[in-house]
Design an enzyme around this catalytic site. Structure first.
Site, PDB file in Angstrom:
ATOM      1  CG  PHE A   6      -2.141   0.853   1.182  1.00 22.36           C
ATOM      2  CD1 PHE A   6      -3.069   0.896   0.218  1.00 22.36           C
ATOM      3  CD2 PHE A   6      -2.125   2.112   2.057  1.00 22.36           C
ATOM      4  CE1 PHE A   6      -3.933   1.855   0.160  1.00 22.36           C
ATOM      5  CE2 PHE A   6      -3.291   3.047   1.947  1.00 22.36           C
ATOM      6  CZ  PHE A   6      -3.866   2.953   0.935  1.00 22.36           C
ATOM      7  CG  ASP A  47      -0.506  -2.143   7.370  1.00 23.86           C
ATOM      8  OD1 ASP A  47      -1.600  -2.238   7.719  1.00 23.86           O
ATOM      9  OD2 ASP A  47      -0.479  -1.035   6.413  1.00 23.86           O
ATOM     10  CE1 TYR A 107     -10.036   3.160   6.892  1.00 21.60           C
ATOM     11  CE2 TYR A 107      -8.960   4.153   8.433  1.00 21.60           C
ATOM     12  CZ  TYR A 107      -8.917   3.626   7.142  1.00 21.60           C
ATOM     13  OH  TYR A 107      -7.835   4.047   6.422  1.00 21.60           O
ATOM     14  CE  LYS A 108      -8.058  -0.366   5.285  1.00 19.02           C
ATOM     15  NZ  LYS A 108      -8.798   0.115   3.986  1.00 19.02           N
ATOM     16  NE  ARG A 133     -10.434  -3.010  -2.383  1.00 18.21           N
ATOM     17  CZ  ARG A 133      -9.543  -2.270  -1.457  1.00 18.21           C
ATOM     18  NH1 ARG A 133      -8.135  -2.629  -1.257  1.00 18.21           N
ATOM     19  NH2 ARG A 133      -9.977  -1.198  -0.978  1.00 18.21           N
TER      20      ARG A 133
END
Length: 406
Positions: free
Chosen positions: A126, A195, A220-221, A365
Site C-alpha cells: 500500500f 501492517d 475502520y475496515k 474490488r
C-alpha cells in the site's frame, strides 16, 4: 461456475456466523461488499455514542476522564483488540492512525538497530506505508529498499534494520507466511513490522506465537469502528523496556500528570501513546470491536474464503470481465474483477444497490467480511453485475466519471 440460489441458501442455513449480521445496521435493498474499506455501522453504536455524548460528556463533564474510564480507553480498547490478533492484552494500544503508528514503530526499530541503514519493503505494498517510510528515511539518513515479493528473502542482509510488510495485500489479497518471513528477518538480525489493515478481524493472526516485533492495524475496515477510526499498535513484550519511538507524547509518559520537563517512557505498549485520545472515536471503535464477541476468527476466515471463491467463479463466467484468481491457500477477504471501464461499471452497479469499490485504471474490488455477508448476497451481486454488463447501461452519461474514486 455460477452458484445457484439453492446452493447459496443451503450455505446460509448452515453458516455458524449467520447470527452476527444482526449486530449491524445495514440499509435495506443494499448488498454491501465494501466492508474491507469501511465497515458497516454496529447496531449498538448510536445508543452507545449518544450515552457518551449526553451522559459521560454532558453530565459527567471532565469527571468522566476518571469516572467513565476515558483516560484508560487506549489501553482497555487495545486489550479488547488483542485477542483478534493473537496478542497478550498489554501488548496492544488503540491510538492515532496507521500512518502515525508506522512512523513510531519504524523509528523505534531503527534506534534498536544502530548502524543498519536499510528499511526493506515489498514494492507493491500500500503506497502510504512507503510514503511514511520515505519521510522517515530522509529524517534518519537511511535507505528505503522496495523489491518484488519473490525477492524479499534474498534482499534480507546484514544492513537491513527493519522488514515492513502488509500481512494481506490490499490488491492481490496474497497473505504472507508471517512466522516464516519474521524468522527470515530475525536470522539476519533485522526486526519486523507488520501492517494488519486487511487482516485484523478477517484473518487468523498470531502476533505473539509468530515472534512478531511490531504491528499496526486499522480500526475502520473489518473492525467496524467508523470512518477514520483510531488505529492500533502492537509492541512485543521483549521490546517493552527498550523500544522508544521518535514521536513521543504526554500520554506515553510514565507519569503524565506529573508534568515533568523530560520524557520518561511508560512501561509496555503504553509508551506508544502520544496525545489526548479522541474519546468519541474511541467509543465508536469500542462498539465495532464488540461485534466480534464470541466470534471464532478461524471460522470467519474460512467463510470469507468460501464467499470469495463463489463470487470469483461466478464472475469469471460473465462477459467483458476478467478475474484476478484468488491466491492458492490463504488469502484476504476480497477479490479483484477487471473491466476496461471499471469506474463506470462500478457506478452502475452501485446504482443497483451493490456497493464495492474501484481502483484505477480497471480494477473493481469486492470485499466479503464474514460477519455481515450472506452467501445469498453473492448471488444477488453477481446477478446485478451481469445485468449491468448485459444491458450496457454503464455506457450511459449518468455513469460518466465524476468526483473522487470510491
Amino acid at each position: 461456475m455460477m452458484p445457484t440460489p439453492t446452493q447459496l441458501a443451503a450455505l446460509d442455513a448452515a453458516d455458524p456466523l449467520a447470527h452476527a449480521r444482526a449486530r449491524f445496521r445495514l440499509p435495506p435493498g443494499v448488498i454491501y461488499l465494501d466492508g474491507n474499506s469501511l465497515g458497516p455501522l454496529p447496531a449498538a453504536l448510536p445508543e452507545r455514542l449518544a450515552q457518551t455524548v449526553a451522559g459521560e460528556w454532558g453530565d459527567g463533564l471532565i469527571r468522566s476522564w476518571n469516572d467513565a474510564g476515558w483516560i484508560d480507553l487506549p489501553v482497555t480498547l487495545g486489550a479488547a483488540i488483542a485477542p483478534l490478533v493473537g496478542a497478550e492484552p498489554a501488548a496492544v494500544v488503540a491510538c492515532d492512525s496507521v500512518s502515525l503508528n508506522l512512523f513510531k514503530l519504524a523509528s523505534a526499530a531503527l534506534a534498536l538497530r544502530p548502524g543498519r541503514r536499510t528499511i526493506l519493503m515489498e514494492a507493491s505494498d500500500f503506497p502510504t506505508d512507503a510514503y511514511v517510510m520515505q519521510g522517515l528515511a530522509r529524517l534518519a539518513g537511511v535507505t528505503l529498499k522496495r523489491v518484488p515479493r519473490a525477492e524479499l528473502v534474498t534482499a534480507l542482509d546484514a544492513d537491513v534494520a527493519l522488514l515492513l510488510l502488509s500481512h494481506a495485500h490490499y490488491v492481490t489479497a496474497e497473505v504472507h507466511d508471517m512466522a516464516a518471513m519474521s524468522a527470515a528477518a530475525h536470522a539476519v538480525g533485522a526486526l519486523t513490522l507488520w501492517d494488519l489493515s486487511h487482516s485484523a478481524g478477517a484473518l487468523v493472526v498470531q502476533l505473539d506465537a509468530d515472534g512478531i516485533d511490531f504491528a499496526v492495524g486499522c480500526g475502520y475496515k473489518f473492525l467496524n469502528g467508523g470512518p477514520g477510526a483510531p488505529a492500533f499498535a502492537y509492541l512485543a513484550r521483549r521490546h517493552w523496556e527498550t523500544a522508544l519511538p521518535a514521536l513521543t507524547g504526554w500520554m506515553g509518559h510514565a507519569a503524565p500528570f506529573d508534568f515533568a520537563a523530560d520524557f520518561a517512557p511508560a512501561a509496555g505498549a503504553r509508551r506508544l501513546l502520544t496525545g489526548t485520545p479522541p474519546i468519541l472515536a474511541m467509543r465508536a471503535l469500542e462498539a465495532g470491536v464488540a461485534t466480534f464477541a464470541d466470534i471464532d476468527i478461524a471460522q470467519a476466515e474460512a467463510k470469507s474464503r468460501q464467499l470469495v471463491a463463489l463470487f470469483a467463479a461466478g464472475a469469471a463466467t460473465l462477459p467483458g470481465v476478467t478475474v484476478d484468481a484468488p491466491p492458492q491457500g490463504r488469502h484476504g477477504a476480497h477479490v479483484i474483477i477487471r473491466h476496461p471501464e471499471a469506474r463506470r461499471v462500478m457506478t452502475a452497479l452501485i446504482a443497483r444497490g451493490v456497493i464495492g469499490d474501484m481502483r484505477p485504471p480497471d480494477a473493481m474490488r469486492f470485499g466479503f467480511p464474514a460477519l455481515t455477508t450472506r452467501f445469498a448476497d453473492v448471488g444477488t451481486a453477481l446477478a446485478a453485475l451481469q445485468a449491468v454488463l448485459d444491458s450496457g447501461e454503464w455506457q450511459e452519461e449518468r455513469f460518466a466519471p465524476r468526483g473522487m474514486v470510491s
